[in-house]
Design an enzyme around this catalytic site. Structure first.
Site, PDB file in Angstrom:
ATOM      1  N   GLY A   1       0.869  -1.185  -0.078  1.00 45.45           N
ATOM      2  CA  GLY A   1       0.252   0.001  -0.046  1.00 45.45           C
ATOM      3  C   GLY A   1       0.839   1.379  -0.078  1.00 45.45           C
TER       4      GLY A   1
ATOM      5  N   GLY B   1       1.409   5.014   1.854  1.00 48.94           N
ATOM      6  CA  GLY B   1       1.179   6.098   2.972  1.00 48.94           C
ATOM      7  C   GLY B   1       1.425   7.075   2.483  1.00 48.94           C
ATOM      8  N   ALA B   2       1.242   8.274   3.711  1.00 45.33           N
ATOM      9  CA  ALA B   2       1.275   9.608   3.155  1.00 45.33           C
ATOM     10  C   ALA B   2       2.762   9.767   3.207  1.00 45.33           C
ATOM     11  CB  ALA B   2       0.725  10.472   4.647  1.00 45.33           C
TER      12      ALA B   2
ATOM     13  N   ASP C   1      -8.234   8.465  13.568  1.00 45.27           N
ATOM     14  CA  ASP C   1      -8.499   8.247  12.005  1.00 45.27           C
ATOM     15  C   ASP C   1      -8.879   7.030  11.723  1.00 45.27           C
ATOM     16  OD1 ASP C   1      -8.256   9.451   9.468  1.00 45.27           O
ATOM     17  OD2 ASP C   1      -6.159   8.779   9.128  1.00 45.27           O
TER      18      ASP C   1
HETATM   19  P1  ATP Z   1      -2.029   7.441   5.254  1.00 46.45           P
HETATM   20  O1  ATP Z   1      -1.807   8.793   5.764  1.00 46.45           O
HETATM   21  O2  ATP Z   1      -2.618   7.647   3.782  1.00 46.45           O
HETATM   22  O3  ATP Z   1      -3.638   6.673   5.831  1.00 46.45           O
HETATM   23  P2  ATP Z   1      -0.039   5.969   6.287  1.00 46.45           P
HETATM   24  O4  ATP Z   1       1.004   6.874   6.007  1.00 46.45           O
HETATM   25  O5  ATP Z   1      -0.656   6.191   7.579  1.00 46.45           O
HETATM   26  O6  ATP Z   1      -1.237   6.444   5.375  1.00 46.45           O
HETATM   27  P3  ATP Z   1      -0.764   3.372   6.501  1.00 46.45           P
HETATM   28  O7  ATP Z   1      -2.273   3.770   6.688  1.00 46.45           O
HETATM   29  O8  ATP Z   1      -0.314   2.639   7.552  1.00 46.45           O
HETATM   30  O9  ATP Z   1       0.107   4.689   5.900  1.00 46.45           O
HETATM   31  O10 ATP Z   1      -0.419   2.398   5.409  1.00 46.45           O
HETATM   32  C1  ATP Z   1      -0.928   2.621   3.981  1.00 46.45           C
HETATM   33  C2  ATP Z   1      -1.493   1.412   3.349  1.00 46.45           C
HETATM   34  O11 ATP Z   1      -0.612   0.459   3.493  1.00 46.45           O
HETATM   35  C3  ATP Z   1      -2.777   0.796   4.114  1.00 46.45           C
HETATM   36  O12 ATP Z   1      -3.829   1.238   3.886  1.00 46.45           O
HETATM   37  C4  ATP Z   1      -2.451  -0.634   3.695  1.00 46.45           C
HETATM   38  O13 ATP Z   1      -3.243  -0.899   2.418  1.00 46.45           O
HETATM   39  C5  ATP Z   1      -1.032  -0.934   3.819  1.00 46.45           C
HETATM   40  N1  ATP Z   1      -0.690  -1.694   4.910  1.00 46.45           N
HETATM   41  C6  ATP Z   1      -0.229  -0.897   5.963  1.00 46.45           C
HETATM   42  N2  ATP Z   1       0.236  -1.492   7.018  1.00 46.45           N
HETATM   43  C7  ATP Z   1      -0.049  -3.034   6.430  1.00 46.45           C
HETATM   44  C8  ATP Z   1       0.129  -4.256   7.262  1.00 46.45           C
HETATM   45  N3  ATP Z   1       0.595  -4.410   8.357  1.00 46.45           N
HETATM   46  N4  ATP Z   1      -0.100  -5.278   6.197  1.00 46.45           N
HETATM   47  C9  ATP Z   1      -0.625  -5.186   5.186  1.00 46.45           C
HETATM   48  N5  ATP Z   1      -0.933  -3.796   4.460  1.00 46.45           N
HETATM   49  C10 ATP Z   1      -0.544  -3.087   5.170  1.00 46.45           C
END
Ligand code: ATP
Ligand code: MG
Length: 465
Positions: free
Chosen positions: A15, A17-18, A129
């Site tokens: 996936g 993330g930001a 969130d």
């Molecule tokens: P945002 O701010 O866009 O929510 P973020 O930087 O906080 O993103 P996460 O939400 O932690 O990032 O991770 C982004 C994506 O990566 C998730 O929506 C998911 O699809 C994938 N992902 C994250 N952690 C895991 C995991 N432990 N196992 C499988 N996929 C994961």
């Protein structure tokens, strides 16, 4: 295959993330899998503090419905966070746009969500969130809360503080968060209520819970019954949702109220199950496990000295309560040896081909080139902006109906002699992404291979950095 560190190779991108991608890492000798969240500090220097807080909070947590934190590795321009791999994908992927899912399934996920939120609050942690994109699923379809990027501590040594920061994702944010200050618990509970609407109706009720939003005012005024999503819901789910989505946080129901509500305790029949057979209540045994963990954890866990600092040290010997399996050799990944947990038995994972359950994909009859051409044509006709990189990943951008950016990616890969078109959300609302996927799929109907959906399926390794 590219190696991250000795013994650990990259799998595919899970996936985005930001601050960077989340990748799968596989242990060459045991086949165990770990998710690695990468934070590019060169591109996002402001992320350093955020990561520090995210990891300081996440490492305190140990619950069957929360993605387990394993540790982190700090390099001058990169931070790597190692997490339990949730192979079932994201919860939004199980929601049929504008339809939702069966009551049985919605109740199962909602119970697990409430159980995890209750645990978080017992630790004085607010997530801030909660939304289906941050709720992942494991191989057994159990819900796991993830992404503690906006989490905070609101209660320490029994003393609660009110929160000030306006944060979250607008359609899921409680009205008082937009006005501030606010109490942490009712605000998280509100987001759970919006998630329940999404699960049962496949849509979000409003853009934001403000007087300017007509859909919200219709709800507040109680004149909503002839409108969607409400008219899709039955009396008992609507009654629970009404108690949760109560404007005033002091009148909003608590987790205990939710757990007593008739919709929450009702036994729904699983679609497709043998008539008369009701699946045993899974949350009961889960609850016992959780309570046990909670008790032991409370006894053994030192108080967090201050989350804004980088001084959190957890004594491994004191953490006897930890009970979730963690891959062996995780220490190879942790340069700064922030080993989180006692090592336990390696899990059953023993293959390099990791399985990912994602519904936003299909096989096609056409060859690779023809598939790319057809897809790009359809996307252009729908006024998407498309970009292809050197690895063949197509990035598709547009605005959603809330005028928010929506970006998703398509990978076209050959697998078992067939061409797979695999879509993944990059930025924006998961439900909107699902809607767009359904439309694109209908445009390519004539080239899509029919037959039973073949998932879980293995996903080819993508381009490595
Ligand atoms: P945002 O701010 O866009 O929510 P973020 O930087 O906080 O993103 P996460 O939400 O932690 O990032 O991770 C982004 C994506 O990566 C998730 O929506 C998911 O699809 C994938 N992902 C994250 N952690 C895991 C995991 N432990 N196992 C499988 N996929 C994961
Ligand atoms: Mg997220």
């Amino acid at each position: 295959m590219t190696e991250f560190v000795d013994g650990w190779i990259f799998g595919h991108t899970l996936g985005e993330g930001a601050y960077g991608e989340v990748k799968l890492l596989l242990n060459k000798s045991t086949g165990e899998a770990v998710a690695m969240k990468m934070i590019d500090l060169e591109k996002h220097p402001d992320a350093r503090q955020t990561v520090r807080k995210e990891t300081a909070i996440h490492r305190m947590l140990s619950n069957p419905n929360i993605v387990q934190y394993f540790g982190k590795r700090s390099e001058p321009n990169m931070e790597y966070i190692f997490l339990e791999y949730a192979s079932g994908g994201e919860l939004f992927d199980r929601i049929e746009p504008d339809v939702g899912m069966s009551a049985w399934e919605a109740q199962k996920y909602f119970r697990q969500l409430i159980s995890a939120v209750e645990y978080l609050h017992s630790k004085g942690v607010a997530h801030r969130d909660l939304k289906p994109e941050n709720l992942l699923l494991d191989e057994n379809d159990n819900l796991k809360i993830s992404d503690f990027g906006l989490a905070t501590i609101y209660r320490m040594q029994g003393k609660e503080r009110c929160l000030e920061r306006r944060c979250g994702t607008l359609p899921y944010v409680a009205p008082e968060v937009l006005l501030r200050p606010y109490h942490a618990e009712p605000a998280d509970i509100w987001s759970c209520g919006i998630i329940l609407v999404a699960l049962l109706a496949g849509e979000l009720p409003w853009d934001q819970s403000l007087a300017e939003c007509p859909e919200y005012m219709t709800w507040r005024n109680g004149k909503y019954m002839s409108f969607t999503p409400w008219r899709k819901l039955d009396n008992s789910s609507l009654s629970l949702i009404r108690n949760i989505l109560t404007h005033s946080p002091s009148s909003r129901c608590t987790i205990q109220d939710i757990k007593r509500h008739r919709w929450f305790v009702k036994k729904f029949q699983k679609a497709g199950s043998i008539e008369g057979y009701i699946r045993p209540d899974e949350t009961d045994s889960r609850q016992v496990l959780e309570d046990e963990n909670l008790t032991r954890f409370c006894l053994s866990q030192p108080e967090l000295p201050g989350i804004e600092t980088n001084t959190v040290q957890i004594n491994l010997e004191e953490r006897a309560g930890f009970s979730f399996s963690q891959p062996a050799h995780i220490e190879d990944l942790l340069l700064c040896t922030q080993v989180q947990n006692k090592f336990t038995q390696p899990s059953q994972q023993n293959t390099f081909q990791r399985l990912v359950r994602r519904m936003t994909r299909f096989f096609v009859k056409t060859e690779l080139e023809e598939t790319v051409k057809r897809l790009i044509n359809s996307l252009n006709n729908e006024s998407y902006t498309c970009r292809i990189n050197d690895c063949g990943t197509i990035t598709i951008s547009s605005m959603d109906r809330r005028k928010m950016p929506l970006v998703f990616k398509a990978n076209i890969v050959e697998m078992d002699g067939k061409i797979l078109v695999d879509f993944r959300l990059s930025k924006g609302c998961g439900l909107e992404f699902k809607r767009r996927f359904v439309k694109i799929k209908s445009l390519l109907e004539d080239i899509i291979l029919k037959g039973p959906v073949t998932w879980p399926i293995a996903v080819a390794t993508e381009c490595m950095p």
